[in-house]
Design a protein around this motif. Structure first.
Motif, PDB file in Angstrom:
ATOM      1  N   HIS A   1     -11.492   1.123  12.113  1.00 33.00           N
ATOM      2  CA  HIS A   1     -10.482   2.181  12.123  1.00 33.00           C
ATOM      3  C   HIS A   1      -9.134   1.572  12.489  1.00 33.00           C
ATOM      4  O   HIS A   1      -8.965   1.043  13.593  1.00 33.00           O
ATOM      5  CB  HIS A   1     -10.866   3.270  13.126  1.00 33.00           C
ATOM      6  N   LEU A   2      -8.175   1.664  11.570  1.00 29.47           N
ATOM      7  CA  LEU A   2      -6.823   1.170  11.809  1.00 29.47           C
ATOM      8  C   LEU A   2      -5.974   2.341  12.278  1.00 29.47           C
ATOM      9  O   LEU A   2      -5.711   3.275  11.515  1.00 29.47           O
ATOM     10  CB  LEU A   2      -6.217   0.587  10.526  1.00 29.47           C
ATOM     11  N   ASN A   3      -5.558   2.313  13.532  1.00 31.04           N
ATOM     12  CA  ASN A   3      -4.683   3.360  14.049  1.00 31.04           C
ATOM     13  C   ASN A   3      -3.240   2.894  13.844  1.00 31.04           C
ATOM     14  O   ASN A   3      -2.712   2.110  14.623  1.00 31.04           O
ATOM     15  CB  ASN A   3      -4.959   3.604  15.541  1.00 31.04           C
TER      16      ASN A   3
ATOM     17  N   PHE B   1      -8.143   4.652   7.898  1.00 30.00           N
ATOM     18  CA  PHE B   1      -6.755   4.433   8.325  1.00 30.00           C
ATOM     19  C   PHE B   1      -6.115   5.745   8.746  1.00 30.00           C
ATOM     20  O   PHE B   1      -6.217   6.751   8.050  1.00 30.00           O
ATOM     21  CB  PHE B   1      -5.970   3.811   7.165  1.00 30.00           C
ATOM     22  N   THR B   2      -5.457   5.721   9.904  1.00 25.50           N
ATOM     23  CA  THR B   2      -4.671   6.870  10.371  1.00 25.50           C
ATOM     24  C   THR B   2      -3.201   6.491  10.359  1.00 25.50           C
ATOM     25  O   THR B   2      -2.802   5.516  10.998  1.00 25.50           O
ATOM     26  CB  THR B   2      -5.078   7.286  11.795  1.00 25.50           C
ATOM     27  N   THR B   3      -2.396   7.257   9.622  1.00 22.07           N
ATOM     28  CA  THR B   3      -0.958   7.026   9.607  1.00 22.07           C
ATOM     29  C   THR B   3      -0.280   8.046  10.517  1.00 22.07           C
ATOM     30  O   THR B   3      -0.703   9.199  10.596  1.00 22.07           O
ATOM     31  CB  THR B   3      -0.388   7.114   8.177  1.00 22.07           C
ATOM     32  N   HIS B   4       0.756   7.598  11.212  1.00 13.61           N
ATOM     33  CA  HIS B   4       1.456   8.468  12.167  1.00 13.61           C
ATOM     34  C   HIS B   4       2.927   8.662  11.822  1.00 13.61           C
ATOM     35  O   HIS B   4       3.609   9.426  12.508  1.00 13.61           O
ATOM     36  CB  HIS B   4       1.397   7.864  13.577  1.00 13.61           C
ATOM     37  N   THR B   5       3.426   7.956  10.813  1.00 13.43           N
ATOM     38  CA  THR B   5       4.868   7.914  10.607  1.00 13.43           C
ATOM     39  C   THR B   5       5.270   8.754   9.400  1.00 13.43           C
ATOM     40  O   THR B   5       4.805   8.507   8.296  1.00 13.43           O
ATOM     41  CB  THR B   5       5.331   6.454  10.391  1.00 13.43           C
TER      42      THR B   5
ATOM     43  N   VAL C   1       1.151   0.328   3.096  1.00 13.49           N
ATOM     44  CA  VAL C   1       0.620   0.245   1.730  1.00 13.49           C
ATOM     45  C   VAL C   1      -0.660  -0.577   1.712  1.00 13.49           C
ATOM     46  O   VAL C   1      -1.653  -0.213   1.077  1.00 13.49           O
ATOM     47  CB  VAL C   1       1.673  -0.348   0.774  1.00 13.49           C
ATOM     48  N   LEU C   2      -0.658  -1.710   2.422  1.00  8.31           N
ATOM     49  CA  LEU C   2      -1.862  -2.534   2.534  1.00  8.31           C
ATOM     50  C   LEU C   2      -3.027  -1.706   3.065  1.00  8.31           C
ATOM     51  O   LEU C   2      -4.144  -1.749   2.532  1.00  8.31           O
ATOM     52  CB  LEU C   2      -1.585  -3.725   3.454  1.00  8.31           C
ATOM     53  N   ALA C   3      -2.760  -0.917   4.116  1.00 10.74           N
ATOM     54  CA  ALA C   3      -3.816  -0.092   4.711  1.00 10.74           C
ATOM     55  C   ALA C   3      -4.273   1.015   3.764  1.00 10.74           C
ATOM     56  O   ALA C   3      -5.467   1.309   3.658  1.00 10.74           O
ATOM     57  CB  ALA C   3      -3.326   0.505   6.031  1.00 10.74           C
ATOM     58  N   LEU C   4      -3.337   1.654   3.069  1.00  9.40           N
ATOM     59  CA  LEU C   4      -3.705   2.728   2.141  1.00  9.40           C
ATOM     60  C   LEU C   4      -4.531   2.207   0.968  1.00  9.40           C
ATOM     61  O   LEU C   4      -5.443   2.882   0.479  1.00  9.40           O
ATOM     62  CB  LEU C   4      -2.445   3.422   1.618  1.00  9.40           C
TER      63      LEU C   4
END
Length: 809
Positions: A236-238, A274-278, A328-331
């Protein structure tokens, strides 16, 4: 610990190790001989042992994730407690609450981060109101961390290659209940003086040190797990800071498992989330091409990955590839992705929809899991006791239920109000202590402090604004029409006061200007004790503020607040929110539990938006908040206000606690990803090889597809009425793809702009021409927009968007 020495407990900022080390031997002996204290001590240890040795998962959905195959949760920062200062703000506190909730639910999880020598800066405000950044060295011996060892009893070190040298990191371990947090530290003898500073500061402003930290977190973190002999079920990438772990996985799979690049990508995707916060593109981490080449060309040269393959993972379009984007890498290399509120996921889909070009903007496969906060970390003890006693609630079971909280209405209003005022008085004691210390080191006139003390009024309506000082959060919005605010602040009958707290990033000049403006006002004679700035905002101060303030203010520019969790913590303690309808508040708000600022209009010009929202804030304060607070009954209780406090607690505690959030992650992301990962890895990655091969060939096979014709039956004008039906039929020529590899959809937008996606039914085939049809019944009246599209599908695809291919007619 507070019982032992309340003063020392506060002075050590709630650090038990530091407190005991500073305690003299005679005092320690007295403690051991105290029957009362030792009984309490034994009771606490018994509760801890019962908690830590209970191995039953609290929810049935935990099945494929085990201690041998846990979730590996990577985050740049973790806010566990004030005595472990390796966090800066909301992202870190969320990470800490994530681990705590996983521990409570008995989800096997490992956290991975860095151990910072100085952490984030300590804030000092000088006499001119300027924020000075002070870096105090963390004393690891006084922190709840131990050096980590592998199963052979060897101290764990990890190495990563940087240009011209090898960087070594020592690994530490912190136990967060049943969860384990591993932290990498480079301040060791094996490294050069410069490399020892890589883990010195959180969010260092130097781009070079940032990329080195993120290489250490992502690649070093992967190598740490390997040394632990841990094979995670899910990574899990936070946020995108740790996305280089995906590249290290590709390296391991191509080198050790002899997989080609495309197959390795399928395997990495199958086990990563992946969780994005921005919510703004500029806020997402990216590195210049020259910097990436410097750090990664040697790394890639030693792998079986081509440079072009690696480089293309980090941007949307080749012609815009001057920077490598971590988001983008994470998505691109994850199986499931989420925003942290319903509104934020919508913003994220619109922001990144070009990665799935050809689909509608809101179709990008980025789901939402709204944040939650760890209830027992943020609820005041006395409020918790009151809920359990009067509402008859068992907190452990009730946190997973939305139906047991009506009992909060049974708490006597006078007792809840009395307890709130007790917490408010404690907060004001802390405020006084903080301001005295702050103005003392500024060398202020002692008589100014005396006048400040005499003006403090815990009985007055108190608004709290505590968060990072950044432009989009608009900390000074309430000061915009200052004469209007001044009238409220100086009203003798219905007084108002505002407490501010928060840090600005050292590189954020505008955020620091906001602090100067507020701190200068706070010393003006008219506003002593009316406008208050608390220095060095941290978890300890946050805990007091969310329990002791009357109204929690949050006024970001909508929709730039991804979630916001401080308002949840406040509401759980009965503090009422007054906020822009952004992030979590956009989902939670009802008129019974708080007040909105502005509306859900799409923001236009920033100046116009600020004027509109400031006017809404002033009207809300003048016409609703202040009158309601001072409308008292015969025993001086604001009965309707207390009703709103109860409604806040009833609505927010079950819906926005971290256990609910964690269950959502388990059900919607962790378990499906773990199941898919196992399936993809079976028989030497047979399914991954098959899917990769299919994806390699599908663009060429799909390119020959054509839509012959589309026919409509049943429409007699240009308006469809509710309940009326029409039939759509389409013929598709597809020489290289059979019907089982095609998804044909009718896409309809109704007059309210709601879009529906209906799968069309296969009717017949004539050689390579396939007929499909669907009957559509209107649920509204008006003009509709429609389209018919064809998408290639495979039974192993996670979503229909995975190929990025679509043909519209």
């Amino acid at each position: 610990f507070a019982i032992l020495d309340p003063v020392q407990w506060e002075e050590t900022e709630h650090n038990p190790v530091a407190m005991i080390q500073n305690m003299d031997r005679e005092k320690q002996n007295e403690i051991v001989e105290s029957e009362y204290f030792m009984s309490l001590y034994a009771d606490v240890l018994q509760q801890y042992d019962e908690y830590i040795h209970d191995e039953r998962p609290l929810i049935d959905e935990i099945s494929t994730i085990t201690p041998e195959n846990p979730v590996a949760y990577f985050s740049m920062e973790f806010g566990i407690h004030e005595c472990l200062p390796i966090y800066s703000g909301g992202l870190g506190v969320l990470s800490g609450d994530h681990l705590k909730a996983a521990s409570d639910l008995n989800l096997p999880i490992i956290g991975v981060s860095l151990l910072y020598k100085y952490g984030y800066f300590r804030q000092r405000i000088n006499r001119e109101g300027h924020q000075d950044t002070v870096y105090e060295q963390n004393k690891f011996a006084e922190m709840p961390v131990d050096v980590a060892y592998n199963r052979r009893g060897e101290e764990i070190h990890v190495t990563v290659d940087l240009p011209g040298r090898t960087l070594t990191g020592r690994v530490w371990k912190a136990q967060v209940g049943r969860a384990t947090l591993y932290l990498i530290d480079t301040d060791i003898d094996e490294n050069s003086r410069k490399d020892r500073e890589i883990t010195a500061r959180l969010y260092d402003s130097s781009t070079r040190e940032r990329i080195e930290q993120e290489i250490l977190l992502g690649i070093g973190g992967m190598r740490l797990l390997k040394q632990l002999d841990v094979e995670p079920a899910v990574y899990h990438l936070n946020e995108g800071h740790s996305a280089f772990l995906l590249v290290e996985q590709l390296r391991l799979l191509t080198e050790e498992q002899d997989l080609d690049f495309e197959t390795a990508c399928e395997v990495v995707r199958s086990r990563s989330v992946f969780t994005t916060h921005t919510p703004v593109p500029a806020g997402n981490e990216q590195f210049a091409q020259a910097l990436i080449q410097n750090y990664f060309q040697p790394y890639i040269a030693d792998t079986r990955i081509s440079w072009d393959h690696f480089w293309n993972l980090g941007h949307v379009f080749t012609e815009e590839s001057s920077n490598y984007q971590m988001t983008v890498l994470a998505l691109k290399l994850t199986n499931a992705r989420n925003g942290v509120s319903k509104l934020h996921s919508h913003v994220s889909r619109e922001m990144w929809n070009q990665l799935w070009s050809g689909f509608l903007p809101d179709e990008a496969p980025i789901a939402h899991i709204t944040n939650g906060v760890h209830f027992s970390s943020w609820i005041a003890d006395d409020i918790l006791e009151m809920i359990e006693s009067y509402a008859g609630i068992n907190i452990n079971s009730a946190l997973m239920s939305e139906t047991q909280w009506e009992g909060i209405n049974d708490i006597p209003s006078n007792l809840l109000w009395r307890e709130h005022n007790s917490l408010k008085n404690k907060l004001f004691d802390l405020i006084l202590d903080n301001v005295q210390t702050q103005w003392g080191h500024q060398g202020e006139d002692p008589t100014l402090v005396d006048r400040f003390r005499s003006r403090l009024n815990p009985a007055a309506l108190t608004i709290g604004f505590a968060r990072r000082f950044a432009s989009y959060k608009r900390p000074t919005l309430i000061l915009r029409d200052f004469e209007r605010l001044k009238k409220m602040l100086l009203d003798r009958t219905y007084p108002l006061q505002i407490v501010f707290a928060g840090k600005a990033h050292p590189a954020d000049a505008e955020g620091q200007r906001f602090i100067r403006e507020i701190t200068k006002l706070a010393k003006q004679e008219d506003f002593l004790g009316k406008i208050i700035f608390i220095e060095d905002y941290n978890i300890r101060l946050a805990r007091a503020l969310v329990a002791g303030i009357d109204v929690w203010l949050n006024n970001p520019v909508r929709p730039m607040e991804a979630s916001g969790t401080s308002g949840m913590k406040a509401a759980m303690n009965g503090v009422i929110n007054c906020s822009v309808l952004d992030g979590w508040w956009d989902e939670a708000y009802t008129p019974e539990m708080g007040w909105p600022i502005g509306d859900r209009q799409v923001p236009g010009n920033r100046e116009t938006t600020d004027v509109r929202d400031a006017e809404s804030l002033y009207l809300t304060l003048e016409e609703k908040v202040i009158p309601l607070f001072y409308n008292r009954d015969k025993i001086n209780i604001p009965a309707r206000w207390v009703d709103m406090m109860k409604q806040s607690m009833m609505r927010v505690i079950p819906a926005f606690n971290a256990r609910r959030m964690m269950k959502d992650y388990i059900v919607n992301m962790y378990e499906p990803t773990s199941v898919k990962s196992r399936r993809v890895s079976e028989k030497q990655f047979e399914r991954a090889r098959q899917l990769a091969e299919w994806k390699r060939k599908i663009p060429q096979r799909f390119s020959g597809l054509r839509i012959r014709d589309i026919r409509l039956k049943g429409l007699t004008g240009d308006v469809l009425n509710i309940g009326e039906s029409m039939t759509f039929s389409v013929r598709i020529e597809s020489p290289k793809l059979p019907p089982e590899e095609l998804l044909v959809e009718l896409v309809v937008e109704n007059p309210q702009a709601d879009v529906s996606y209906e799968e069309m039914r296969f009717v017949k085939a004539e050689e390579h021409v396939y007929a499909y049809e669907i009957k559509f019944t209107s649920t509204a009246t008006g003009k509709f927009k429609y389209g018919i599209r064809v998408i290639p599908v495979h039974h192993q695809l996670e979503t229909k968007y995975d190929t990025g291919l679509v043909y519209w007619g």
